[in-house]
Scaffold this motif. Structure first.
Motif, mmCIF file in Angstrom:
data_model
loop_
_atom_site.group_PDB
_atom_site.id
_atom_site.type_symbol
_atom_site.label_atom_id
_atom_site.label_comp_id
_atom_site.label_asym_id
_atom_site.label_seq_id
_atom_site.Cartn_x
_atom_site.Cartn_y
_atom_site.Cartn_z
ATOM 1 N N GLN A 97 -66.806 -57.732 21.751
ATOM 2 C CA GLN A 97 -66.199 -57.035 20.693
ATOM 3 C C GLN A 97 -65.657 -58.282 19.771
ATOM 4 O O GLN A 97 -64.662 -58.794 19.962
ATOM 5 C CB GLN A 97 -65.722 -55.772 20.735
ATOM 6 C CG GLN A 97 -66.550 -54.922 21.565
ATOM 7 C CD GLN A 97 -65.742 -53.639 21.435
ATOM 8 O OE1 GLN A 97 -64.735 -53.232 21.119
ATOM 9 N NE2 GLN A 97 -66.654 -52.449 21.775
ATOM 10 N N VAL A 98 -66.281 -58.461 18.546
ATOM 11 C CA VAL A 98 -65.693 -59.452 17.651
ATOM 12 C C VAL A 98 -65.485 -58.846 16.093
ATOM 13 O O VAL A 98 -66.353 -58.066 15.896
ATOM 14 C CB VAL A 98 -66.560 -60.730 17.309
ATOM 15 C CG1 VAL A 98 -65.864 -61.639 16.463
ATOM 16 C CG2 VAL A 98 -66.980 -61.622 18.566
ATOM 17 N N PHE A 99 -64.172 -58.986 15.805
ATOM 18 C CA PHE A 99 -63.867 -58.485 14.401
ATOM 19 C C PHE A 99 -64.552 -59.410 13.424
ATOM 20 O O PHE A 99 -64.572 -60.578 13.618
ATOM 21 C CB PHE A 99 -62.414 -58.350 14.301
ATOM 22 C CG PHE A 99 -61.905 -57.309 15.100
ATOM 23 C CD1 PHE A 99 -62.031 -55.899 14.745
ATOM 24 C CD2 PHE A 99 -61.035 -57.606 16.060
ATOM 25 C CE1 PHE A 99 -61.141 -54.920 15.322
ATOM 26 C CE2 PHE A 99 -60.554 -56.683 16.996
ATOM 27 C CZ PHE A 99 -60.577 -55.205 16.477
ATOM 28 N N THR A 114 -70.997 -57.650 19.805
ATOM 29 C CA THR A 114 -70.842 -56.533 19.062
ATOM 30 C C THR A 114 -69.952 -56.677 17.847
ATOM 31 O O THR A 114 -68.729 -57.127 18.203
ATOM 32 C CB THR A 114 -70.563 -55.424 19.890
ATOM 33 O OG1 THR A 114 -71.521 -55.287 20.838
ATOM 34 C CG2 THR A 114 -70.254 -53.998 19.210
ATOM 35 N N LEU A 115 -70.257 -56.734 16.756
ATOM 36 C CA LEU A 115 -69.421 -56.634 15.445
ATOM 37 C C LEU A 115 -68.869 -55.618 15.014
ATOM 38 O O LEU A 115 -69.402 -54.504 14.965
ATOM 39 C CB LEU A 115 -70.313 -57.557 14.304
ATOM 40 C CG LEU A 115 -70.659 -58.965 14.538
ATOM 41 C CD1 LEU A 115 -71.659 -59.386 13.411
ATOM 42 C CD2 LEU A 115 -69.899 -59.829 15.164
ATOM 43 N N ILE A 116 -67.450 -55.494 14.929
ATOM 44 C CA ILE A 116 -66.721 -54.721 14.418
ATOM 45 C C ILE A 116 -66.406 -55.012 12.924
ATOM 46 O O ILE A 116 -65.500 -55.940 12.869
ATOM 47 C CB ILE A 116 -65.426 -54.450 15.355
ATOM 48 C CG1 ILE A 116 -65.778 -53.918 16.590
ATOM 49 C CG2 ILE A 116 -64.641 -53.073 14.357
ATOM 50 C CD1 ILE A 116 -64.758 -54.140 17.430
ATOM 51 N N GLU A 117 -66.864 -54.401 11.860
ATOM 52 C CA GLU A 117 -66.595 -54.761 10.518
ATOM 53 C C GLU A 117 -65.439 -54.115 10.055
ATOM 54 O O GLU A 117 -65.168 -52.935 10.069
ATOM 55 C CB GLU A 117 -67.616 -54.263 9.626
ATOM 56 C CG GLU A 117 -67.261 -54.927 8.271
ATOM 57 C CD GLU A 117 -68.850 -54.878 7.488
ATOM 58 O OE1 GLU A 117 -68.534 -54.079 6.498
ATOM 59 O OE2 GLU A 117 -69.642 -55.429 7.790
ATOM 60 N N VAL A 118 -64.170 -54.921 9.816
ATOM 61 C CA VAL A 118 -62.830 -54.353 9.202
ATOM 62 C C VAL A 118 -63.165 -53.968 7.651
ATOM 63 O O VAL A 118 -63.607 -54.683 6.859
ATOM 64 C CB VAL A 118 -61.994 -55.326 9.242
ATOM 65 C CG1 VAL A 118 -60.595 -55.005 8.822
ATOM 66 C CG2 VAL A 118 -61.835 -56.051 10.753
ATOM 67 N N LYS A 151 -54.494 -53.665 9.261
ATOM 68 C CA LYS A 151 -53.833 -53.755 10.510
ATOM 69 C C LYS A 151 -54.281 -52.827 11.592
ATOM 70 O O LYS A 151 -54.264 -52.940 12.738
ATOM 71 C CB LYS A 151 -52.392 -54.284 10.538
ATOM 72 C CG LYS A 151 -51.840 -54.613 11.811
ATOM 73 C CD LYS A 151 -50.462 -54.047 12.005
ATOM 74 C CE LYS A 151 -49.874 -52.615 11.078
ATOM 75 N NZ LYS A 151 -49.243 -51.970 12.159
ATOM 76 N N ASP A 152 -53.863 -51.454 11.067
ATOM 77 C CA ASP A 152 -53.744 -50.487 12.014
ATOM 78 C C ASP A 152 -55.532 -50.356 12.447
ATOM 79 O O ASP A 152 -55.517 -49.961 13.479
ATOM 80 C CB ASP A 152 -53.585 -48.899 11.105
ATOM 81 C CG ASP A 152 -52.153 -48.979 10.898
ATOM 82 O OD1 ASP A 152 -51.419 -49.738 11.580
ATOM 83 O OD2 ASP A 152 -51.542 -48.182 9.824
ATOM 84 N N PHE A 153 -56.276 -50.349 11.714
ATOM 85 C CA PHE A 153 -57.855 -50.385 12.201
ATOM 86 C C PHE A 153 -58.018 -51.445 13.449
ATOM 87 O O PHE A 153 -58.613 -51.064 14.188
ATOM 88 C CB PHE A 153 -58.574 -50.623 10.878
ATOM 89 C CG PHE A 153 -60.093 -50.596 11.165
ATOM 90 C CD1 PHE A 153 -60.915 -49.623 11.203
ATOM 91 C CD2 PHE A 153 -60.719 -51.899 11.609
ATOM 92 C CE1 PHE A 153 -62.307 -49.538 11.800
ATOM 93 C CE2 PHE A 153 -62.029 -51.959 11.926
ATOM 94 C CZ PHE A 153 -62.844 -50.794 12.107
ATOM 95 N N ILE A 154 -57.534 -52.404 13.041
ATOM 96 C CA ILE A 154 -57.675 -53.563 14.087
ATOM 97 C C ILE A 154 -57.142 -53.007 15.516
ATOM 98 O O ILE A 154 -57.643 -53.141 16.332
ATOM 99 C CB ILE A 154 -57.396 -54.690 13.620
ATOM 100 C CG1 ILE A 154 -58.223 -55.320 12.546
ATOM 101 C CG2 ILE A 154 -57.366 -55.939 14.647
ATOM 102 C CD1 ILE A 154 -57.870 -56.574 11.906
ATOM 103 N N MET A 155 -55.589 -52.961 15.236
ATOM 104 C CA MET A 155 -54.936 -52.451 16.553
ATOM 105 C C MET A 155 -55.594 -51.071 17.118
ATOM 106 O O MET A 155 -55.281 -51.146 18.335
ATOM 107 C CB MET A 155 -53.522 -52.111 16.200
ATOM 108 C CG MET A 155 -52.802 -53.263 15.548
ATOM 109 S SD MET A 155 -52.869 -54.762 16.784
ATOM 110 C CE MET A 155 -52.153 -53.926 18.177
#
Length: 99
Positions: free
Chosen positions: A35-37, A76-80, A89-93
């Motif tokens: 998984q990659v942001f 797998t991409l996680i779009e911020v 930051k909270d989303f990523i954490m």
């Protein structure tokens, strides 16, 4: 964004480098977390400086190529989302802690 191996492949595509076979081999050999942001271009906060010389339109093109390279490499991409800094930051954490 730090420069990863898939990033190198994306930039090679953007500049039209024809011989990318060794970069492609490295992308497949040296893997990251599945998984990659990814952060999409955000015009209202975008600016250029001594390090970031791309226009906003070039940044958009780069984003799409980066996205394609990572997806084609099986990540797998996680779009911020475009949120205030603390919310991003909270989303990523939250995503990291749920892995």
């Amino acid at each position: 964004m730090t420069g990863g191996i898939p990033d190198t492949l994306a930039y090679a595509q953007l500049i039209g480098l024809n011989d990318r076979k060794y970069i492609e081999l490295a992308v497949n050999k040296y893997r990251y977390s599945e998984q990659v942001f990814i952060l999409p271009p955000w015009e209202s906060i975008y600016h250029t400086d001594k390090e970031r010389k791309q226009s906003f339109n070039e940044a958009i093109d780069t984003y799409y190529v980066m996205r394609d390279v990572y997806e084609n490499a099986g990540y797998t991409l996680i779009e911020v989302p475009q949120l205030p800094v603390k919310a991003r930051k909270d989303f990523i954490m939250d995503r990291i802690n749920s892995i």
